[in-house]
Write an enzyme that holds these catalytic residues in place. Structure first.
Site, PDB file in Angstrom:
ATOM      1  N   ARG A   1       0.749  -1.282  -0.022  1.00  0.00           N
ATOM      2  CA  ARG A   1      -0.067  -0.021   0.046  1.00  0.00           C
ATOM      3  C   ARG A   1       0.893   1.418  -0.011  1.00  0.00           C
ATOM      4  NH1 ARG A   1      -5.013  -1.575   3.197  1.00  0.00           N
ATOM      5  NH2 ARG A   1      -3.123  -2.215   4.754  1.00  0.00           N
TER       6      ARG A   1
ATOM      7  N   GLU B   1       9.156 -20.900  22.708  1.00  0.00           N
ATOM      8  CA  GLU B   1       9.851 -19.708  22.517  1.00  0.00           C
ATOM      9  C   GLU B   1      10.110 -18.701  23.473  1.00  0.00           C
ATOM     10  OE1 GLU B   1       8.421 -18.353  18.324  1.00  0.00           O
ATOM     11  OE2 GLU B   1       6.770 -19.273  19.151  1.00  0.00           O
TER      12      GLU B   1
ATOM     13  N   HIS C   1       3.030 -26.820  12.290  1.00  0.00           N
ATOM     14  CA  HIS C   1       4.458 -26.944  12.491  1.00  0.00           C
ATOM     15  C   HIS C   1       4.398 -28.350  13.423  1.00  0.00           C
ATOM     16  CE1 HIS C   1       4.919 -23.156  10.977  1.00  0.00           C
ATOM     17  NE2 HIS C   1       5.307 -22.495  12.242  1.00  0.00           N
TER      18      HIS C   1
ATOM     19  N   LYS D   1      13.237 -26.254   7.276  1.00  0.00           N
ATOM     20  CA  LYS D   1      14.385 -26.444   8.070  1.00  0.00           C
ATOM     21  C   LYS D   1      15.169 -27.630   7.998  1.00  0.00           C
ATOM     22  CE  LYS D   1      11.885 -23.837  11.950  1.00  0.00           C
ATOM     23  NZ  LYS D   1      12.927 -22.460  12.222  1.00  0.00           N
TER      24      LYS D   1
ATOM     25  N   LYS E   1       0.724 -19.491   6.049  1.00  0.00           N
ATOM     26  CA  LYS E   1      -0.306 -19.879   6.993  1.00  0.00           C
ATOM     27  C   LYS E   1      -0.593 -18.824   7.810  1.00  0.00           C
ATOM     28  CE  LYS E   1       1.733 -20.985  11.072  1.00  0.00           C
ATOM     29  NZ  LYS E   1       2.516 -19.724  11.737  1.00  0.00           N
TER      30      LYS E   1
ATOM     31  N   HIS F   1       6.889 -23.409   7.253  1.00  0.00           N
ATOM     32  CA  HIS F   1       8.342 -22.998   6.970  1.00  0.00           C
ATOM     33  C   HIS F   1       9.261 -23.883   7.751  1.00  0.00           C
ATOM     34  CE1 HIS F   1       8.036 -20.857  10.685  1.00  0.00           C
ATOM     35  NE2 HIS F   1       9.426 -20.691  10.904  1.00  0.00           N
TER      36      HIS F   1
ATOM     37  N   LYS G   1       4.951 -19.646  24.226  1.00  0.00           N
ATOM     38  CA  LYS G   1       5.394 -18.269  24.250  1.00  0.00           C
ATOM     39  C   LYS G   1       6.156 -18.025  25.657  1.00  0.00           C
ATOM     40  CE  LYS G   1       4.252 -16.882  19.946  1.00  0.00           C
ATOM     41  NZ  LYS G   1       5.160 -16.635  18.972  1.00  0.00           N
TER      42      LYS G   1
HETATM   43  C1  BG6 Z   1       5.569 -18.967  13.143  1.00  0.00           C
HETATM   44  C2  BG6 Z   1       4.455 -18.314  14.079  1.00  0.00           C
HETATM   45  O1  BG6 Z   1       4.868 -19.586  12.308  1.00  0.00           O
HETATM   46  O2  BG6 Z   1       6.494 -19.507  13.896  1.00  0.00           O
HETATM   47  C3  BG6 Z   1       5.186 -17.442  15.183  1.00  0.00           C
HETATM   48  O3  BG6 Z   1       3.418 -17.735  13.620  1.00  0.00           O
HETATM   49  C4  BG6 Z   1       6.463 -18.251  15.602  1.00  0.00           C
HETATM   50  O4  BG6 Z   1       4.181 -17.275  16.330  1.00  0.00           O
HETATM   51  C5  BG6 Z   1       7.277 -18.447  14.436  1.00  0.00           C
HETATM   52  O5  BG6 Z   1       7.234 -17.488  16.583  1.00  0.00           O
HETATM   53  C6  BG6 Z   1       8.490 -19.532  14.975  1.00  0.00           C
HETATM   54  O6  BG6 Z   1       9.429 -19.830  14.036  1.00  0.00           O
HETATM   55  P1  BG6 Z   1      10.843 -20.623  14.336  1.00  0.00           P
HETATM   56  O7  BG6 Z   1      11.360 -20.625  12.868  1.00  0.00           O
HETATM   57  O8  BG6 Z   1      11.584 -19.249  14.843  1.00  0.00           O
HETATM   58  O9  BG6 Z   1      10.969 -21.420  15.227  1.00  0.00           O
END
Ligand code: BG6
Length: 513
Positions: free
Chosen positions: A68, A244, A268, A210, A176, A206, A366
């Site tokens: 935007r 995390e 994941h 890895k 996602k 993602h 988290k």
């Molecule tokens: C994302 C989540 O898919 O993965 C996030 O939306 C999360 O909340 C992140 O922090 C963590 O990714 P990674 O690769 O750092 O483990």
């Protein structure tokens, strides 16, 4: 002297199944919607730069930003350069950057702005001549879920989704979360499939990009050592942890509407479970892998007693790394009465002969004490110990721990005699560390996945059925949780007490990673 990479693809002597040599995509354009957002800034733009610096982009390439902001291409170049300097994995080189910068262009507009999309279609045509992209284009939807439908409709209206008359391919990449529940995922799948043909749709998880996650397949299927033990006869339980230390950062809007289960458990963690539990695929092509993963996802059973085996929590203020951090409800833009979970743990089963009776404990949270993702396969105790009970007091259960991140590697924990005249068996570790075993560093997940999109390789992308089967696991949990307040835990603790009770009830404990 090594031959130029670009000519390798045309080498008639090369076995097309030989995947050791780098593959270079066709000339193409990568169009990123939401290019000024967090994902593009921290992951996508740096990943494209890293591919450029590794010589993996095709000679005819263009990176097209759409957002935007009232910018021109010069502004975009400045922004992209900063993103690359701040977040790229490989060292910044002016030389690589200036070659990449020549391939950048930008269109400013909102997703309901027909003119902006018409303008983009025109520019994409021009790129065919200017950059030699041959009409090939991948559209990356790095946008919030509610923007998927308008962008897809615009791609349909402008016919940008259609293969060009000269055979240029068109692909779409959807980030996602893919839907909010089974119903919305199905609707979105129907929409995406209406606009693009199935094999041109890339759903990103993602975690599959890895290295350590891909190595799970090598570990299991390239060795003889582990597979004979990989079943209910020897495995006591499996624990999959995604911890995390960060909070929700600046993503309150997204996170509060999503929560831990939808954010990471649905995708994941269930993908990790599928790779860990699946049978050997007949080959490593995309379809064979997906067939096996799908079988696992369809065989997942939920606990019959949700109250005891599905726990969610929300963090309170606490201390992390010597710093006081606010509770979830005090995070900016989080409603003070929010019941969204920042932690989720569940016990699942996989109803197959291989896994009957083996619990799979999944947890994600988290503001836990540290960032760590791992899969721990916990083995049964030896059926008979020809030692006095006192000799084995310090012997735990054997474990194979796949450390997804950080300190990527694999640890085997087993008992060993303590040296000396006494008989005492104590637990020890045998470690494989990527950093020590290999000289090259692992590519970032997005680097690998963006490259695969451009190559048209879908091996590491979940398909429609996998996404829907995963929602079938999550929906009943969400239904059970809705209207019940989450448990709480202090930031810096390993989740709510109820999550410990959940495994203790089964006579087990969570691993302290
Ligand atoms: C994302 C989540 O898919 O993965 C996030 O939306 C999360 O909340 C992140 O922090 C963590 O990714 P990674 O690769 O750092 O483990």
């Amino acid at each position: 002297m090594s031959r130029p990479v670009a000519s390798r693809a045309d080498n008639p002597l090369r076995d097309p199944r030989d995947r050791r040599l780098p593959r270079i995509p066709d000339p193409c354009a990568l169009v990123v919607f939401g290019v000024t957002g967090d994902l593009a800034t921290k992951k996508l733009l740096p990943a494209v730069y890293d591919l450029a610096s590794r010589g993996l982009l095709p000679p005819g390439f263009a990176l097209f930003g759409f957002a935007r902001r009232d910018w021109d291409t010069r502004d975009f170049k400045r922004f992209a350069r900063n993103a690359v300097i701040a977040h790229a994995r490989t060292e910044f080189s002016e030389d690589v950057w200036s070659r990449l910068a020549d391939c950048l262009c930008f269109t400013s507009g909102s997703f309901d702005d027909d003119d902006a999309f018409d303008e983009m279609a025109k520019t994409l045509d021009e790129l065919e001549t200017v950059h030699g992209t041959r009409g090939n284009a991948a559209f990356y939807l790095a946008v919030p879920p509610d923007a998927f439908p308008p962008v897809l409709r615009q791609l349909q209206r402008t016919k940008l989704c259609d293969t060009t008359p000269l055979g240029g391919w068109r692909r779409v990449v959807v980030e996602k979360p893919f839907g909010h529940d089974l119903k919305s995922a199905r609707e979105l799948n129907t929409l995406v499939d209406d606009v693009f043909t199935g094999h041109d749709v890339f759903r990103i998880d993602h975690y599959l990009g890895k290295e350590t996650v891909q190595n799970l397949l090598a570990l299991r299927f390239a060795n003889t050592l582990f597979e004979p033990l990989w079943n209910a006869h020897y495995v006591d339980s499996v624990q999959i942890t995604m911890a995390e230390d960060v909070g929700i950062e600046s993503r309150a809007g997204f996170y509060d509407a999503t929560g831990a289960a939808r954010d990471v458990l649905q995708n994941h963690l269930l993908q990790l479970l599928a790779l860990c539990a699946m049978e050997e695929p007949v080959s490593f092509d995309a379809e064979s892998l997906r067939i096996e993963k799908r079988k696992v996802l369809n065989a997942i059973s939920l606990p019959s007693d949700h109250e005891r085996y599905a726990v969610r929590g929300q963090y309170l203020q606490g201390w992390l790394a010597g710093r006081r951090v606010p509770g979830y409800l005090a995070e900016p833009d989080v409603p003070s009465n929010s019941t969204t979970e920042t932690y989720a743990a569940v016990r699942l089963g996989v109803e197959t002969r291989r896994w009957a009776g083996v619990p799979f404990y999944l947890r994600a949270g988290k503001r836990l004490p540290r960032r760590v993702t791992e899969i721990a396969v916990v083995f049964k105790r030896a059926p008979h110990l020809p030692f006095a009970a006192t000799d084995t007091v310090e012997l735990g259960q054997n474990q194979l721990v796949i450390r997804v991140q950080p300190d990527e590697g694999v640890t085997l924990r087993f008992g060993s005699k303590v040296p000396g005249p006494s008989v005492e068996v104590r637990e020890v570790s045998m470690d494989f560390l990527y950093g020590e075993a290999f000289t090259e560093s692992s590519p970032e997940a997005y680097e690998r996945l963006v490259l695969d999109v451009l190559l048209g390789d879908k091996t590491l992308f979940p398909d429609r059925e996998e996404v829907e089967a995963s929602w079938e696991v999550i929906d009943p949990l969400e239904e059970f949780w809705s209207g019940r307040p989450p448990h709480t835990y202090r930031a810096g603790e390993w989740g709510p007490i109820a999550a410990n009770t959940m495994v203790e009830r089964d006579g087990r404990v969570w691993r302290r990673p």
